[in-house]
Design an enzyme around this catalytic site. Sequence first.
Site, mmCIF file in Angstrom:
data_model
loop_
_atom_site.group_PDB
_atom_site.id
_atom_site.type_symbol
_atom_site.label_atom_id
_atom_site.label_comp_id
_atom_site.label_asym_id
_atom_site.label_seq_id
_atom_site.Cartn_x
_atom_site.Cartn_y
_atom_site.Cartn_z
ATOM 1 N N GLY A 252 1.785 3.028 -2.154
ATOM 2 C CA GLY A 252 1.049 3.999 -4.005
ATOM 3 C C GLY A 252 1.521 3.792 -4.913
ATOM 4 C CD GLN B 291 0.632 -8.894 -2.675
ATOM 5 O OE1 GLN B 291 1.429 -8.959 -3.327
ATOM 6 N NE2 GLN B 291 -0.151 -8.484 -2.746
ATOM 7 C CG ASP C 7 -1.951 -1.549 1.272
ATOM 8 O OD1 ASP C 7 -2.157 -1.497 -0.123
ATOM 9 O OD2 ASP C 7 -2.665 -1.576 2.293
ATOM 10 N N GLY D 266 -5.047 -4.101 -4.033
ATOM 11 C CA GLY D 266 -5.521 -3.459 -3.809
ATOM 12 C C GLY D 266 -4.923 -1.790 -4.600
ATOM 13 C CG ASP E 278 -0.614 14.444 0.306
ATOM 14 O OD1 ASP E 278 -0.004 13.613 0.139
ATOM 15 O OD2 ASP E 278 -1.292 14.805 -0.446
ATOM 16 C CB THR F 146 -8.286 -5.523 -0.723
ATOM 17 O OG1 THR F 146 -7.093 -5.223 -1.924
ATOM 18 C CG2 THR F 146 -8.564 -7.180 -1.144
HETATM 19 P P1 GDP Z 1 -0.746 0.006 -3.513
HETATM 20 O O1 GDP Z 1 -1.062 -0.722 -3.293
HETATM 21 O O2 GDP Z 1 0.816 0.170 -3.181
HETATM 22 O O3 GDP Z 1 -1.166 0.776 -4.791
HETATM 23 O O4 GDP Z 1 -1.305 1.334 -2.982
HETATM 24 P P2 GDP Z 1 -3.229 1.414 -2.684
HETATM 25 O O5 GDP Z 1 -3.355 2.103 -3.504
HETATM 26 O O6 GDP Z 1 -3.768 0.203 -1.536
HETATM 27 O O7 GDP Z 1 -2.763 2.653 -1.752
HETATM 28 C C1 GDP Z 1 -1.778 3.811 -1.144
HETATM 29 C C2 GDP Z 1 -3.705 5.094 -1.323
HETATM 30 O O8 GDP Z 1 -2.442 6.561 -1.015
HETATM 31 C C3 GDP Z 1 -4.365 4.715 -2.337
HETATM 32 O O9 GDP Z 1 -5.230 5.478 -2.189
HETATM 33 C C4 GDP Z 1 -3.565 6.264 -3.893
HETATM 34 O O10 GDP Z 1 -4.211 7.027 -4.295
HETATM 35 C C5 GDP Z 1 -2.604 7.203 -2.221
HETATM 36 N N1 GDP Z 1 -1.612 7.506 -2.414
HETATM 37 C C6 GDP Z 1 -0.922 7.308 -3.238
HETATM 38 N N2 GDP Z 1 0.512 7.983 -3.211
HETATM 39 C C7 GDP Z 1 -0.166 9.673 -2.739
HETATM 40 C C8 GDP Z 1 0.360 10.647 -1.764
HETATM 41 O O11 GDP Z 1 1.410 11.390 -2.647
HETATM 42 N N3 GDP Z 1 -0.519 11.580 -1.261
HETATM 43 C C9 GDP Z 1 -1.852 10.510 -1.187
HETATM 44 N N4 GDP Z 1 -2.345 12.317 -0.277
HETATM 45 N N5 GDP Z 1 -2.094 9.777 -1.328
HETATM 46 C C10 GDP Z 1 -1.599 9.101 -2.047
HETATM 47 P P1 IMO Z 2 -0.798 -4.138 -2.408
HETATM 48 O O1 IMO Z 2 -0.464 -4.540 -3.800
HETATM 49 C C1 IMO Z 2 -0.719 -4.492 2.084
HETATM 50 C C2 IMO Z 2 -0.705 -8.689 3.964
HETATM 51 C C3 IMO Z 2 -2.379 -9.071 4.136
HETATM 52 C C4 IMO Z 2 -1.540 -10.332 5.616
HETATM 53 C C5 IMO Z 2 -0.494 -10.791 4.465
HETATM 54 C C6 IMO Z 2 -0.662 -12.179 3.903
HETATM 55 O O2 IMO Z 2 -2.105 -2.861 -2.075
HETATM 56 O O3 IMO Z 2 0.346 -3.536 -1.749
HETATM 57 P P2 IMO Z 2 -2.372 -12.799 2.349
HETATM 58 O O4 IMO Z 2 -3.747 -12.150 1.821
HETATM 59 O O5 IMO Z 2 -1.158 -12.170 1.070
HETATM 60 O O6 IMO Z 2 -1.932 -14.620 2.440
HETATM 61 O O7 IMO Z 2 -1.827 -11.651 3.004
HETATM 62 O O8 IMO Z 2 -0.318 -9.363 3.565
HETATM 63 N N1 IMO Z 2 -1.054 -8.097 2.173
HETATM 64 C C7 IMO Z 2 -0.959 -6.852 2.430
HETATM 65 N N2 IMO Z 2 -0.769 -5.650 2.854
HETATM 66 N N3 IMO Z 2 -1.025 -4.523 0.119
HETATM 67 C C8 IMO Z 2 -1.032 -5.178 -0.194
HETATM 68 O O9 IMO Z 2 -1.163 -5.472 -1.223
HETATM 69 C C9 IMO Z 2 -1.494 -7.019 0.454
HETATM 70 N N4 IMO Z 2 -1.146 -8.073 0.314
HETATM 71 C C10 IMO Z 2 -1.759 -8.484 1.530
HETATM 72 O O10 IMO Z 2 -2.764 -8.015 5.508
HETATM 73 O O11 IMO Z 2 -1.008 -8.670 6.653
HETATM 74 MG MG MG Z 3 -2.334 -2.034 -1.435
#
Ligand code: GDP
Ligand code: IMO
Ligand code: MG
Length: 417
Positions: A15, A214, A13, A40, A323, A290
Site C-alpha cells: 500500500g 517493491q 504491494d 504498481g 479493514d 501490474t
Molecule cells: P503498493 O505497490 O505498495 O503501492 O500497493 P498496491 O497499490 O499494489 O496494492 C495495495 C492495494 O491496497 C491498493 O489497491 C490500495 O488501494 C489498497 N489499500 C491500501 N491501503 C489500504 C487499506 O488500508 N485498506 C484497503 N481496503 N485497501 C488498501
Molecule cells: P510494488 O512497487 C509485488 C516481484 C515479481 C517477482 C519478482 C521479480 O507494486 O510493490 P521483476 O519483474 O521485478 O523482475 O520480478 O518481484 N515484484 C513485485 N511484487 N509488488 C511489486 O512492486 C513488485 N515488483 C516486482 O512478482 O516475484
Molecule cells: Mg503494487
Amino acid sequence: MPGIVVVGLQWGDEGKGKVSAYLARGASLAVRFNGGANAGHTVTLPDRTLSLHMLPAAAISTKSAAIGHGVYLDIEEMLRDIAKLEEAVGKVGVVVSPRAHLVTPLQVGLDAKIEEMRGGGSIGTTRRGIGPTALHKYGRLGLRLCDVLDGADVGDLVKVWMRLWGGVIPFNPEEVLAKVRGLAEQVRGMVGDVSSLIRTHLASGGTVIFEGAQGTMLDIDHGTYPYVTSSHTTSAAAAIGSGVGLKSINIVVGVAKAYTTRVGAGPFPTEISGPVADVIRERGSEYGATTGRPRRIGWLDMPQLRYACMLNDTDQIFLTRVDTLSGLERVKLCVKYEGVGEPYPETVEALRSVKPVYLEMEGWPRIDEAERERLRLEGYGALHRAARRYLEKVEEELGTAVKYIGIGPGIMDVIVK
Ligand code: GDP
Ligand code: IMO
Ligand code: MG
C-alpha cells in the site's frame, strides 16, 4: 525540512502508493528512486482509481515528481502515467535523471526468454525487463537516457548486445535504437538534475517523499534470493537511487499489510490456502496491479517484519488493510519460526522448511463503509478492542510504533495513533 522515505516491509504491494499520497499532503516533491515499471501503486481518489507504474503516487498530492537514476526507466510507461495523472489532478511537473538506465524492447524480450529458460524454477517476474536491464547496467553494458539524448556513439555497445543476444531472441538493433531515440526525444524537456532538485526543496523547508517500490523481502541482497527483484528496496536505496546523502533522509516509514501477500514464486513461510485465504483475496481484491495475477496470502509474520524493520531503520509503521482482515472470527500472528532465531534464514531451502509458531487472537467485526466513516471521525479509541489488541501485539513484537492504521483504500482512510 524532512526527507521521508516510504518503503515496503514485506514482498511488495503493501500500500506504499496510498501511504505516500497520504503522507505527501503538504509535501513539495515526490521521488521514485528504485525499481521500474514492475511497480504498481494504486490510489483511490473520490472520483477514480489510479494505478501508477513509473511515477510516484505521492505526486497526486505534490503535483511535482522526480525520477532518480536508480529507476529502470520505461519511457512509454512513464508517458502513460503522466497522461493518467494529469487527467486526474491537472498539470504535474516531472524531472527525470539523465543517468537513468533505459528499458528497451531487448531487455523486455530477454526477461520473458530467461523466465522460459528457467522452466519450473522461474521467478514469476512482471516481465517488465527489470532483471535484464540490471544485468546490462551492472555489466557496464547499459544504455542511459543521457547517452541516447547526447547523440553518444552507441554503435559499439549495440554490437556487443547483438553478439550476446542475437541468437537468443529476435533482435533488430536499428529498430530498437530508433524506437528508444524517438521516445527519449519526447522526454528531453523533462531531463534535469534530480539530486540538486531534492536538495533545493529540502533547503527551502519543503518536505520530500521518497516513494519506494517493491518490498524489503524482494531486495536483491536482503530478500529471498533468487526470488527477488533486481533493485535495492530498503530505505538506504532512497539515497543511492536519487543522489542524496543519508543525512537528507530523516524519517523512515515502513508499510506493511495487516496480513502478508506475495505475487510471483519463492518462499513464503506464513502462506495459507483455503477458505480464509480466499475470503481475504476476494474481499481485498488481492490481484496484482501490474500483471493481474492473484496474490498469494498469508498471516502476518513477526520474524520477517523484525528483519525488515531492522534493515530499514524503520521509525514508524503504517499498517494497512486492517479493514480487509476484519470480519474473521480468529486471526493468527506468527511470532517465531520453530527452533530458528536470528539471523533471518538466508536460503530458499531454509525458508521453505521453517515452521511458523502462531499466536491465535480474536478477530474484530467487519469494517464497512459506515464503520470506516465512524473511525475516521472518532479515531483510534473507536477501533474494536480486538483490533487494538492485535496492533499493540504487533508493536510489542516489533519494538516499533504502529503510527498509522489503514482502514480503506482511500487516501484519507487512515487512523493516526
Ligand atoms: P503498493 O505497490 O505498495 O503501492 O500497493 P498496491 O497499490 O499494489 O496494492 C495495495 C492495494 O491496497 C491498493 O489497491 C490500495 O488501494 C489498497 N489499500 C491500501 N491501503 C489500504 C487499506 O488500508 N485498506 C484497503 N481496503 N485497501 C488498501
Ligand atoms: P510494488 O512497487 C509485488 C516481484 C515479481 C517477482 C519478482 C521479480 O507494486 O510493490 P521483476 O519483474 O521485478 O523482475 O520480478 O518481484 N515484484 C513485485 N511484487 N509488488 C511489486 O512492486 C513488485 N515488483 C516486482 O512478482 O516475484
Ligand atoms: Mg503494487
